[in-house]
Design a protein around this motif. Structure first.
Motif, PDB file in Angstrom:
ATOM      1  N   LEU A 115     -11.994  -4.944 -32.912  1.00 28.66           N
ATOM      2  CA  LEU A 115     -12.118  -4.324 -31.598  1.00 28.66           C
ATOM      3  C   LEU A 115     -11.211  -5.056 -30.605  1.00 28.66           C
ATOM      4  CD1 LEU A 115     -13.558  -2.432 -29.535  1.00 28.66           C
ATOM      5  CD2 LEU A 115     -15.325  -4.206 -29.332  1.00 28.66           C
ATOM      6  N   ILE A 116     -10.347  -4.297 -29.944  1.00 28.34           N
ATOM      7  CA  ILE A 116      -9.474  -4.856 -28.913  1.00 28.34           C
ATOM      8  C   ILE A 116      -9.955  -4.340 -27.557  1.00 28.34           C
ATOM      9  CG2 ILE A 116      -7.121  -4.953 -28.005  1.00 28.34           C
ATOM     10  CD1 ILE A 116      -6.106  -4.580 -30.860  1.00 28.34           C
ATOM     11  N   ILE A 117     -10.185  -5.259 -26.630  1.00 28.50           N
ATOM     12  CA  ILE A 117     -10.721  -4.906 -25.317  1.00 28.50           C
ATOM     13  C   ILE A 117      -9.678  -5.173 -24.247  1.00 28.50           C
ATOM     14  CG2 ILE A 117     -12.543  -5.347 -23.619  1.00 28.50           C
ATOM     15  CD1 ILE A 117     -13.127  -6.626 -27.094  1.00 28.50           C
ATOM     16  N   TYR A 118      -9.320  -4.116 -23.516  1.00 31.41           N
ATOM     17  CA  TYR A 118      -8.413  -4.238 -22.380  1.00 31.41           C
ATOM     18  C   TYR A 118      -9.214  -4.113 -21.088  1.00 31.41           C
ATOM     19  CZ  TYR A 118      -4.326  -3.586 -25.441  1.00 31.41           C
ATOM     20  OH  TYR A 118      -3.353  -3.729 -26.402  1.00 31.41           O
ATOM     21  N   ASP A 119      -9.079  -5.091 -20.216  1.00 27.67           N
ATOM     22  CA  ASP A 119      -9.762  -5.052 -18.924  1.00 27.67           C
ATOM     23  C   ASP A 119      -9.096  -6.084 -18.011  1.00 27.67           C
ATOM     24  OD1 ASP A 119     -12.844  -3.952 -18.036  1.00 27.67           O
ATOM     25  OD2 ASP A 119     -11.962  -5.521 -16.810  1.00 27.67           O
ATOM     26  N   SER A 120      -9.168  -5.809 -16.706  1.00 28.02           N
ATOM     27  CA  SER A 120      -8.654  -6.794 -15.740  1.00 28.02           C
ATOM     28  C   SER A 120      -9.594  -7.975 -15.625  1.00 28.02           C
ATOM     29  CB  SER A 120      -8.498  -6.147 -14.363  1.00 28.02           C
ATOM     30  OG  SER A 120      -9.766  -5.845 -13.803  1.00 28.02           O
ATOM     31  N   PHE A 121     -10.891  -7.749 -15.895  1.00 28.87           N
ATOM     32  CA  PHE A 121     -11.957  -8.718 -15.680  1.00 28.87           C
ATOM     33  C   PHE A 121     -11.985  -9.170 -14.224  1.00 28.87           C
ATOM     34  CE2 PHE A 121     -10.783  -8.935 -20.164  1.00 28.87           C
ATOM     35  CZ  PHE A 121     -12.002  -8.616 -20.748  1.00 28.87           C
ATOM     36  N   GLU A 122     -11.499  -8.278 -13.351  1.00 30.30           N
ATOM     37  CA  GLU A 122     -11.529  -8.496 -11.903  1.00 30.30           C
ATOM     38  C   GLU A 122     -12.094  -7.276 -11.173  1.00 30.30           C
ATOM     39  OE1 GLU A 122      -7.766  -9.772 -10.316  1.00 30.30           O
ATOM     40  OE2 GLU A 122      -7.286 -10.926 -12.126  1.00 30.30           O
ATOM     41  N   GLY A 123     -12.652  -6.333 -11.913  1.00 28.69           N
ATOM     42  CA  GLY A 123     -13.109  -5.086 -11.308  1.00 28.69           C
ATOM     43  C   GLY A 123     -11.965  -4.099 -11.177  1.00 28.69           C
ATOM     44  N   LEU A 124     -12.251  -2.979 -10.516  1.00 32.37           N
ATOM     45  CA  LEU A 124     -11.234  -1.941 -10.350  1.00 32.37           C
ATOM     46  C   LEU A 124     -10.124  -2.411  -9.420  1.00 32.37           C
ATOM     47  CD1 LEU A 124     -13.460   1.252  -9.908  1.00 32.37           C
ATOM     48  CD2 LEU A 124     -12.186   0.568 -11.947  1.00 32.37           C
ATOM     49  N   PRO A 125      -8.887  -1.961  -9.645  1.00 33.01           N
ATOM     50  CA  PRO A 125      -7.785  -2.287  -8.722  1.00 33.01           C
ATOM     51  C   PRO A 125      -7.903  -1.472  -7.439  1.00 33.01           C
ATOM     52  CG  PRO A 125      -7.010  -0.801 -10.422  1.00 33.01           C
ATOM     53  CD  PRO A 125      -8.434  -1.142 -10.781  1.00 33.01           C
ATOM     54  N   SER A 126      -6.960  -1.690  -6.543  1.00 30.99           N
ATOM     55  CA  SER A 126      -7.001  -0.984  -5.253  1.00 30.99           C
ATOM     56  C   SER A 126      -6.715   0.500  -5.414  1.00 30.99           C
ATOM     57  CB  SER A 126      -5.994  -1.606  -4.279  1.00 30.99           C
ATOM     58  OG  SER A 126      -4.683  -1.549  -4.826  1.00 30.99           O
ATOM     59  N   GLY A 127      -5.912   0.867  -6.387  1.00 30.58           N
ATOM     60  CA  GLY A 127      -5.608   2.285  -6.602  1.00 30.58           C
ATOM     61  C   GLY A 127      -4.510   2.769  -5.685  1.00 30.58           C
ATOM     62  N   GLY A 128      -3.887   3.874  -6.072  1.00 26.83           N
ATOM     63  CA  GLY A 128      -2.778   4.430  -5.296  1.00 26.83           C
ATOM     64  C   GLY A 128      -3.227   5.564  -4.395  1.00 26.83           C
ATOM     65  N   PRO A 129      -2.370   5.972  -3.468  1.00 21.15           N
ATOM     66  CA  PRO A 129      -2.737   7.021  -2.505  1.00 21.15           C
ATOM     67  C   PRO A 129      -2.924   8.397  -3.143  1.00 21.15           C
ATOM     68  CG  PRO A 129      -0.397   6.455  -2.326  1.00 21.15           C
ATOM     69  CD  PRO A 129      -1.009   5.450  -3.250  1.00 21.15           C
ATOM     70  N   ASN A 130      -2.355   8.626  -4.315  1.00 19.72           N
ATOM     71  CA  ASN A 130      -2.475   9.939  -4.960  1.00 19.72           C
ATOM     72  C   ASN A 130      -3.705  10.057  -5.853  1.00 19.72           C
ATOM     73  OD1 ASN A 130      -0.050  10.795  -3.800  1.00 19.72           O
ATOM     74  ND2 ASN A 130       1.158   9.943  -5.483  1.00 19.72           N
ATOM     75  N   ASP A 131      -4.459   8.970  -5.996  1.00 20.32           N
ATOM     76  CA  ASP A 131      -5.612   8.955  -6.886  1.00 20.32           C
ATOM     77  C   ASP A 131      -6.853   9.457  -6.147  1.00 20.32           C
ATOM     78  OD1 ASP A 131      -7.369   8.164  -9.102  1.00 20.32           O
ATOM     79  OD2 ASP A 131      -5.663   6.935  -9.708  1.00 20.32           O
ATOM     80  N   ARG A 132      -7.577  10.394  -6.757  1.00 21.78           N
ATOM     81  CA  ARG A 132      -8.696  11.043  -6.065  1.00 21.78           C
ATOM     82  C   ARG A 132      -9.890  10.129  -5.822  1.00 21.78           C
ATOM     83  NH1 ARG A 132      -7.308  15.291  -9.630  1.00 21.78           N
ATOM     84  NH2 ARG A 132      -6.454  17.112  -8.561  1.00 21.78           N
ATOM     85  N   TYR A 133     -10.130   9.167  -6.707  1.00 22.80           N
ATOM     86  CA  TYR A 133     -11.395   8.433  -6.660  1.00 22.80           C
ATOM     87  C   TYR A 133     -11.229   6.939  -6.399  1.00 22.80           C
ATOM     88  CZ  TYR A 133     -13.106  12.794  -8.595  1.00 22.80           C
ATOM     89  OH  TYR A 133     -13.403  14.122  -8.798  1.00 22.80           O
ATOM     90  N   THR A 134     -10.249   6.562  -5.602  1.00 23.20           N
ATOM     91  CA  THR A 134     -10.002   5.139  -5.370  1.00 23.20           C
ATOM     92  C   THR A 134     -10.528   4.642  -4.035  1.00 23.20           C
ATOM     93  OG1 THR A 134      -7.826   5.573  -4.407  1.00 23.20           O
ATOM     94  CG2 THR A 134      -7.921   5.191  -6.781  1.00 23.20           C
TER      95      THR A 134
END
Length: 296
Positions: A115-134
């Motif tokens: 099992l390979i786990i990808y995560d920031s381990f810092e929570g969600l990023p700030s997100g971009g202006p075009n993203d609906r749920y940021t």
């Protein structure tokens, strides 16, 4: 009178929420794994599968998780359809506190995969202006690597796990291993884009992608977008089984999520499920009436 009715309803809801999972667990196992496609190479019995399900459910009560043990069981069922001789790892993108990670590590140990786990381990990023749920979501679903690895060590199989820390845009392009199943719980459109663009090429021909973002039909739309799949891969979209409501996993959920009041008032109406696609599936329409084609 109204207060008494309200109290009685709340008590009934609490009883249902406690009792319902125990009532349906044997049925979920029976219906999921009574499956002629399970590969005989795993030599699994119904009792082994029931014990696996019980362990996954216990973990769901012990570790805070963004997904249900029922979804993890569905992934186990699909992994058991893939020959044990087929090369490939399981990938998780977005792990929160490690509840899903612990369960996936147990499943991977059950089927003999890493099992390979990808995560920031810092929570969600700030997100971009075009993203609906940021909006105001930065830092949400934070789980430190130490916390996640501790939970997996306590409740799962840490030896099966490889943690790759960082933002998806930086880490996923470096992925090289063949993938038999990927589980995406990433919330943002940008993150879904990064996961699909970088991981789909490594998916085996009959490999699976599961998503926990299935309750939002606009996020599911990428799996039907002819423009996206032609632009990125030169192919047709695969579609997504369970769009909007999830696959049948012993719960009732007609959605939409935002109208359910956190499901507190509807103990049986819970989005405790998942949605999935497979690399050889199709969600392509392409139909035109015969006379329309002749007129061109």
């Amino acid at each position: 009178m109204n207060d008494s009715v309200t109290r009685n309803n709340l008590q009934l809801n609490k009883w249902i929420k406690r009792a319902w999972p125990s009532i349906i667990l044997p049925l979920v196992v029976l219906f999921l794994f009574h499956n002629r496609n399970i590969h005989p190479g795993y030599n699994v019995s119904w009792w082994k599968l029931y014990k696996l399900a019980r362990r996954l459910r216990r973990n769901g009560k012990s570790i805070k998780s963004g997904s249900s043990y029922r979804a993890h069981l569905a992934m186990a069922a699909k992994l058991l359809e893939i020959s044990p001789s087929t090369e490939g790892v399981v990938v998780e993108c977005g792990c929160f506190k490690g509840g899903s990670t612990a369960n996936l590590s147990i499943i991977c140990d059950f089927v003999g995969r890493d099992l390979i786990i990808y995560d920031s381990f810092e929570g969600l990023p700030s997100g971009g202006p075009n993203d609906r749920y940021t909006r105001d979501a930065q830092g949400h679903f934070f789980g430190a690597l130490d916390t996640v690895s501790h939970n997996v060590e306590k409740f799962g199989v840490l030896e099966r796990c490889s943690f790759r820390k960082g933002w998806f845009i930086d880490t996923l392009p470096e992925h090289v291993e063949p993938i038999v199943l990927a589980f995406l719980d990433v919330d943002y459109q940008a993150s879904i884009h990064d996961c699909l663009v970088n991981l789909w090429p490594h998916l085996i021909d009959k490999g699976y992608v599961f998503t926990d973002d299935y309750t939002y039909t606009d996020l599911c739309a990428v799996y039907f977008s002819e423009e996206f799949w032609q632009r990125e891969f030169g192919t047709n979209p695969p579609g997504l089984i369970g769009t909007g409501t999830g696959i049948a996993m012993g719960q009732f959920f007609v959605g939409p999520l935002m109208s359910m009041g956190g499901n507190r008032a509807y103990p049986l109406q819970s989005p405790a499920s998942t949605a999935y696609t497979r690399k050889d599936y199709t969600g392509y329409w392409g139909y035109r009436r015969e006379n329309e084609e002749k007129n061109e």
